[in-house]
Design an enzyme around this catalytic site. Structure first.
Site, PDB file in Angstrom:
ATOM      1  N   GLU A 252      -4.626  -8.300  -0.978  1.00  0.00           N
ATOM      2  CA  GLU A 252      -5.295  -8.171   0.482  1.00  0.00           C
ATOM      3  C   GLU A 252      -6.652  -7.714   0.492  1.00  0.00           C
ATOM      4  OE1 GLU A 252      -2.647  -6.053   3.448  1.00  0.00           O
ATOM      5  OE2 GLU A 252      -4.516  -5.036   4.096  1.00  0.00           O
TER       6      GLU A 252
ATOM      7  N   GLU B  68       0.837  -1.339   0.157  1.00  0.00           N
ATOM      8  CA  GLU B  68      -0.001  -0.013  -0.111  1.00  0.00           C
ATOM      9  C   GLU B  68       0.890   1.361   0.011  1.00  0.00           C
ATOM     10  OE1 GLU B  68      -3.980  -1.950   2.180  1.00  0.00           O
ATOM     11  OE2 GLU B  68      -2.762  -0.451   3.222  1.00  0.00           O
TER      12      GLU B  68
END
Length: 640
Positions: free
Chosen positions: A470, A384
């Site tokens: 994810e 991320e």
């Protein structure tokens, strides 16, 4: 033999044409009642519906036709003679195809006076065989052959005139038809039963021998455009030429085309991050990666690349046991080592002049794992990178620069990027559109928190796999309020299904052992017990194994209640279908397989009261089968 037939056909073309025209004239003899009309569903035409009229005075007399592309049909009904006690055909005859000309499919009626071996060939005007049907033995009576205008290789034939030849017990009969796939003209041919030219009935006796009551059957065929609820109408009085229209109800049909392969499936899994959670136990590893009843069948384990290399060895016990169960290992870094990072305007980033060192950091982790018997399948540049307030962040330009100029330094594994929080294309598009950066990227990956769950044609165009690495369902809140209900499990299954239908190659959950994950940590269930979310995920992971391909699937008419996806192992031809019923009521779902062979399926269902429970075997018939999908359930159909 073929050349001989070709020469005969060419020499006698005019004679054959004259005979065909004559036979069509005799078919339209005055004893025929012409019936026409249209079949519609919610005002939309339904093509290739089989319509059969059965003479109630003699039920062996059946007249069959198909609706054309406009849902229209026309048929000639020859009424039965009361004094005729022999209701079966007295000779072998073939009728005229209908529709004719046709643009999609046509039906060819034929009559057999006794059980016979039937062979049918279709020729073009030069006498070349374009299609052969090995029908085999058929009983005496009235039959129909359907042809969809394709040749022996499944390709559409060219527009033009074609001849169909029936060979029955040494006797051959030939008729012609016209194929025109761009013809928009409504054409009514005839599929009436043949009347022998020697039979004469005068007009005075005609009204005495007419039967006026018919039963009518509307049935689906292999090429019906929208499946309908098949209808049976009894004792329909038909005295004169008339129009009969049918308004029918449709059936939601899930169509599975196992010849249409999409993306390869690499697997399903979750994360085990030791920095914040205890390690998995041996029992939890067995539950996560085993494929027996009560186990999840996961095939991907995601771990962390910690900034401190002294902690790397903590992963080894679990990853080695997962490897023994056949798992694939991938890794993502959250934080860069402190000596490689700096804080600018409150945001942590890798120093721009230390990109080569950061690549070496990732390279060292890969080498460490490989040296310890763990072949790392892939490593991400950053978990991320678009989150700027929790761990090391990367701007779009920074990620692009690294992938173009430094990612090639990472060796021994697949390089994964950019793994953004919302699978943001503005972060991955520049990488894919640059030849060097694209070549340095093996797998395009990302998360789907609030966005990014849609197809990525650019990645496929560049030959890159797309991994979802994810996600977790966290409504209605976070922390202790994480949703652990069956509704959240259903939402998880839907997100997996959506990812697969968006051509993603893998699906990886967040924490593997956590109370809101697939295996409970002891918060509300016994530690190590599979949660409802875990059983929902196992509907995919236990049965869709690495190396399967997603295959084409669709539902028509579309419904808001049932979602499907389908998969095939090209090596074994095993087919797996996942059906999610989001409504609170049971739904009887019809499935249509492109393969018409009889296939046995075992259903496995998870619901509020079931945990991936096996049901009774279902066997398709001519490519069709039905199954009742329980309300708010996930059903996986696994072929034998």
């Amino acid at each position: 033999m073929k050349n001989h037939f070709q020469n005969i056909l060419l020499r006698n073309y005019r004679t054959i044409l004259f005979a065909i025209l004559l036979s069509q004239y005799t078919i339209t003899f005055a004893q025929t009642i012409n019936v026409s009309g249209k079949v519609t569903a919610s005002r939309f035409p339904v093509k290739n519906v089989s319509i059969t009229f059965i003479d109630n005075a003699d039920t062996n007399l059946r007249y069959n036709t198909l609706t054309n592309e406009f849902g229209q049909y026309q048929i000639g009904l020859i009424t039965s003679v009361a004094s005729n006690n022999n209701s079966l055909p007295t000779s072998f005859t073939i009728g005229q195809s209908y529709p004719n000309p046709f643009s999609s499919s046509t039906s060819i009626p034929y009559n057999l006076s006794k059980q016979s071996k039937v062979e049918v060939s279709i020729y073009d005007v030069l006498g070349r065989e374009v299609k052969k049907f090995e029908i085999g033995n058929k009983s005496n009576g009235y039959h129909t052959l359907f042809w969809n205008g394709t040749n022996n290789f499944g390709q559409k034939v060219a527009n033009g005139i074609y001849f169909y030849k029936f060979s029955v017990d040494g006797e051959n009969q030939i008729k012609k038809m016209v194929f025109n796939h761009v013809n928009n003209k409504i054409f009514y041919g005839g599929t009436s039963a043949l009347l022998k030219s020697s039979e004469k009935v005068d007009n005075e006796n005609l009204q005495k021998i007419l039967s006026t009551n018919f039963s009518i059957r509307l049935e689906n065929t292999e090429n019906t455009s929208i499946y309908i609820e098949e209808q049976k109408l009894e004792n329909v009085e038909i005295k004169n030429d008339t129009t009969i229209n049918f308004e029918v109800n449709t059936i939601s049909v899930a169509s599975i085309n196992d010849d249409s392969l999409h993306q390869i499936i690499r697997g399903f899994g979750a994360s085990n991050i030791l920095l914040w959670r205890p390690d998995m136990t041996s029992g939890e590893i067995e539950t996560a990666f085993g494929t027996d009843d009560g186990q999840l069948g996961f095939t991907i384990l995601r771990i962390m690349v910690e900034a401190d290399s002294n902690r790397w060895g903590l992963n080894l016990p679990t990853v080695n046991k997962a490897l023994e169960k056949g798992a694939t290992i991938i890794a993502s870094p959250w934080h860069a080592p402190s000596d490689l990072a700096e804080t600018v305007n409150g945001v942590s980033r890798v120093k721009h002049d230390m990109y080569a060192d950061y690549a070496e950091h990732l390279n060292a982790f890969t080498k460490f794992m490989n040296d310890n018997g763990v072949p790392l399948y892939g490593i991400s540049i950053q978990n991320e990178p678009d989150i700027t307030d929790q761990w090391t962040s990367w701007t779009i330009d920074e990620m692009f620069t690294f992938m173009k100029d430094y990612a090639h330094l990472i060796e021994g594994t697949n390089v994964m990027a950019p793994e953004s929080f919302q699978f943001r294309r503005n972060m991955s598009d520049p990488i894919l559109n640059d030849s060097i950066a694209c070549a340095n990227t093996d797998i395009v990956c990302g998360h789907i928190y609030g966005g990014g769950l849609f197809d990525y044609p650019l990645a496929r165009e560049k030959g890159k796999e797309v991994w979802m690495t994810e996600y977790l369902i966290n409504s209605p809140g976070s922390g202790a309020n994480m949703d652990t209900s069956w509704n959240a499990a259903m939402e998880t299954a839907k997100s997996i299904n959506n990812c697969m239908n968006a051509n993603m190659n893998s699906y990886v959950w967040w924490y593997l052992v956590r109370y809101y994950g697939p295996i409970c940590d002891g918060t509300y269930l016994r530690k190590g017990e599979v949660t409802k979310k875990g059983y929902a995920m196992s509907q995919f992971s236990r049965f869709i194994r690495p190396g399967f391909y997603r295959i084409e699937s669709s539902i028509s008419p579309t419904t808001s209640s049932v979602e499907i996806s389908a998969y095939k192992d090209p090596n074994t031809s095993k087919i797996v279908i996942v059906a999610i019923n989001t409504s609170g009521s049971d739904i009887e779902q019809t499935f249509r397989l492109s393969n018409s062979e009889n296939i046995a399926f075992t259903p496995y269902t998870s619901s509020l009261k079931k945990d991936c429970e096996a049901g009774n075997q279902i066997i398709s018939s001519e490519g069709l089968f039905k199954i009742t999908l329980g309300g708010e359930s996930i059903t996986t159909l696994v072929s034998e």
